[in-house]
Scaffold this motif. Structure first.
Motif, mmCIF file in Angstrom:
data_model
loop_
_atom_site.group_PDB
_atom_site.id
_atom_site.type_symbol
_atom_site.label_atom_id
_atom_site.label_comp_id
_atom_site.label_asym_id
_atom_site.label_seq_id
_atom_site.Cartn_x
_atom_site.Cartn_y
_atom_site.Cartn_z
ATOM 1 N N GLY A 1 0.812 -1.209 0.000
ATOM 2 C CA GLY A 1 0.000 0.000 0.000
ATOM 3 C C GLY A 1 0.845 1.257 0.000
ATOM 4 O O GLY A 1 1.909 1.306 0.605
ATOM 5 N N VAL A 2 0.336 2.274 -0.683
ATOM 6 C CA VAL A 2 0.998 3.574 -0.782
ATOM 7 C C VAL A 2 -0.067 4.654 -0.634
ATOM 8 O O VAL A 2 -1.163 4.521 -1.162
ATOM 9 N N THR A 3 0.270 5.707 0.088
ATOM 10 C CA THR A 3 -0.623 6.855 0.219
ATOM 11 C C THR A 3 0.110 8.076 -0.311
ATOM 12 O O THR A 3 1.275 8.300 0.030
ATOM 13 N N ASP A 4 -0.566 8.857 -1.170
ATOM 14 C CA ASP A 4 0.087 10.064 -1.686
ATOM 15 C C ASP A 4 -0.194 11.236 -0.747
ATOM 16 O O ASP A 4 -0.918 11.101 0.241
ATOM 17 N N TRP B 1 -3.084 3.900 -3.033
ATOM 18 C CA TRP B 1 -2.662 3.196 -4.238
ATOM 19 C C TRP B 1 -2.171 1.811 -3.825
ATOM 20 O O TRP B 1 -1.720 1.626 -2.699
ATOM 21 N N ARG B 2 -2.237 0.858 -4.748
ATOM 22 C CA ARG B 2 -1.647 -0.483 -4.546
ATOM 23 C C ARG B 2 -0.673 -0.711 -5.687
ATOM 24 O O ARG B 2 -1.043 -0.628 -6.859
ATOM 25 N N PHE B 3 0.584 -0.947 -5.342
ATOM 26 C CA PHE B 3 1.613 -1.236 -6.325
ATOM 27 C C PHE B 3 2.145 -2.641 -6.070
ATOM 28 O O PHE B 3 1.988 -3.183 -4.976
ATOM 29 N N SER C 1 5.410 -2.691 -10.855
ATOM 30 C CA SER C 1 4.633 -3.034 -12.042
ATOM 31 C C SER C 1 3.159 -2.726 -11.799
ATOM 32 O O SER C 1 2.765 -1.567 -11.860
ATOM 33 N N SER C 2 2.357 -3.713 -11.508
ATOM 34 C CA SER C 2 0.908 -3.544 -11.360
ATOM 35 C C SER C 2 0.560 -2.362 -10.467
ATOM 36 O O SER C 2 1.082 -2.223 -9.367
ATOM 37 N N GLY C 3 -0.313 -1.509 -10.971
ATOM 38 C CA GLY C 3 -0.779 -0.358 -10.207
ATOM 39 C C GLY C 3 0.063 0.888 -10.386
ATOM 40 O O GLY C 3 -0.429 2.004 -10.199
ATOM 41 N N TRP C 4 1.328 0.730 -10.724
ATOM 42 C CA TRP C 4 2.227 1.876 -10.801
ATOM 43 C C TRP C 4 1.877 2.849 -11.934
ATOM 44 O O TRP C 4 1.829 4.057 -11.726
ATOM 45 N N ILE C 5 1.662 2.352 -13.143
ATOM 46 C CA ILE C 5 1.507 3.200 -14.319
ATOM 47 C C ILE C 5 0.374 4.225 -14.168
ATOM 48 O O ILE C 5 0.460 5.340 -14.671
ATOM 49 N N GLU C 6 -0.658 3.859 -13.434
ATOM 50 C CA GLU C 6 -1.763 4.793 -13.209
ATOM 51 C C GLU C 6 -1.295 6.044 -12.456
ATOM 52 O O GLU C 6 -1.788 7.143 -12.693
ATOM 53 N N PHE C 7 -0.325 5.877 -11.548
ATOM 54 C CA PHE C 7 0.143 7.013 -10.743
ATOM 55 C C PHE C 7 0.770 8.116 -11.599
ATOM 56 O O PHE C 7 0.326 9.270 -11.538
ATOM 57 N N PRO C 8 1.801 7.829 -12.416
ATOM 58 C CA PRO C 8 2.358 8.928 -13.229
ATOM 59 C C PRO C 8 1.371 9.498 -14.242
ATOM 60 O O PRO C 8 1.413 10.693 -14.546
ATOM 61 N N LYS C 9 0.449 8.664 -14.742
ATOM 62 C CA LYS C 9 -0.553 9.190 -15.681
ATOM 63 C C LYS C 9 -1.497 10.155 -14.971
ATOM 64 O O LYS C 9 -1.821 11.214 -15.496
ATOM 65 N N THR C 10 -1.940 9.793 -13.780
ATOM 66 C CA THR C 10 -2.857 10.635 -13.012
ATOM 67 C C THR C 10 -2.201 11.955 -12.625
ATOM 68 O O THR C 10 -2.832 13.008 -12.659
ATOM 69 N N ARG C 11 -0.934 11.907 -12.272
ATOM 70 C CA ARG C 11 -0.205 13.106 -11.833
ATOM 71 C C ARG C 11 0.429 13.869 -13.006
ATOM 72 O O ARG C 11 1.101 14.878 -12.793
ATOM 73 N N GLY D 1 3.734 -5.220 11.368
ATOM 74 C CA GLY D 1 4.175 -6.598 11.532
ATOM 75 C C GLY D 1 5.371 -6.841 10.627
ATOM 76 O O GLY D 1 5.960 -5.935 10.073
ATOM 77 N N ALA D 2 5.726 -8.088 10.466
ATOM 78 C CA ALA D 2 6.909 -8.437 9.695
ATOM 79 C C ALA D 2 6.627 -8.461 8.201
ATOM 80 O O ALA D 2 7.546 -8.444 7.404
ATOM 81 N N GLU D 3 5.373 -8.530 7.794
ATOM 82 C CA GLU D 3 5.062 -8.750 6.384
ATOM 83 C C GLU D 3 4.533 -7.540 5.631
ATOM 84 O O GLU D 3 4.748 -7.417 4.443
ATOM 85 N N ASP D 4 3.801 -6.644 6.279
ATOM 86 C CA ASP D 4 3.147 -5.559 5.569
ATOM 87 C C ASP D 4 3.964 -4.276 5.604
ATOM 88 O O ASP D 4 4.442 -3.858 6.645
ATOM 89 N N LEU D 5 4.092 -3.661 4.460
ATOM 90 C CA LEU D 5 4.833 -2.432 4.311
ATOM 91 C C LEU D 5 3.843 -1.331 3.944
ATOM 92 O O LEU D 5 3.010 -1.511 3.068
ATOM 93 N N GLU D 6 3.930 -0.207 4.604
ATOM 94 C CA GLU D 6 3.080 0.933 4.285
ATOM 95 C C GLU D 6 3.986 2.097 3.891
ATOM 96 O O GLU D 6 4.833 2.526 4.668
ATOM 97 N N LEU D 7 3.810 2.567 2.663
ATOM 98 C CA LEU D 7 4.653 3.633 2.140
ATOM 99 C C LEU D 7 3.857 4.886 1.838
ATOM 100 O O LEU D 7 2.645 4.843 1.655
ATOM 101 N N GLU D 8 4.581 5.983 1.759
ATOM 102 C CA GLU D 8 4.044 7.268 1.343
ATOM 103 C C GLU D 8 4.801 7.644 0.071
ATOM 104 O O GLU D 8 6.001 7.382 -0.039
ATOM 105 N N ILE D 9 4.106 8.222 -0.891
ATOM 106 C CA ILE D 9 4.751 8.661 -2.122
ATOM 107 C C ILE D 9 4.508 10.141 -2.317
ATOM 108 O O ILE D 9 3.424 10.642 -2.020
#
Length: 120
Positions: free
Chosen positions: A41-44, A50-52, A68-78, A95-103
């Protein structure tokens, strides 16, 4: 406070097909042993979610990670162009498995003859 994972100046390939991820950042994605991709997961800066997918090569000693999946929509939208920048920061390791990012995306503009970076 988010910790910067990586910053990248975008290439034409990053915008049109897939974004190359710096190798030094691959460990943060925690792709499970024996697998070659992981969704995260990514939050702008506008609060949009977003999900990448981060993928690596299957049969290569150099994994060369990409978004890959989900990424291309981000640069097009912005409406990002070659030379614009994105910054990925780690917000939370759930936890050990889930990563939460900000873009955050930035574009260089000229204002009164000076170049400045503006967030998108």
């Amino acid at each position: 406070m988010p910790k910067m994972l990586f910053e990248k100046k975008l290439s034409k390939t990053d915008i049109e097909y897939r974004m190359a991820v710096p190798m030094k950042s691959l460990d943060a994605f925690k792709i499970p042993e024996g697998e070659h991709s992981k969704d995260f997961g990514v939050t702008d800066i506008h609060g949009k979610r977003w999900r990448f997918r981060c993928c690596t090569r299957k049969a290569d000693p150099y994994p060369k990670p990409v978004l890959s999946s989900g990424w291309i929509e981000f640069p097009k939208t912005r409406i990002l162009k070659e030379g614009d920048e994105v910054t990925f920061s780690v917000v939370d390791m759930k936890g050990a498995e889930d990563l939460e990012l900000e873009i955050q995306a930035r574009k260089k503009i000229k204002l009164f003859g000076e170049e400045i970076w503006t967030p998108l």
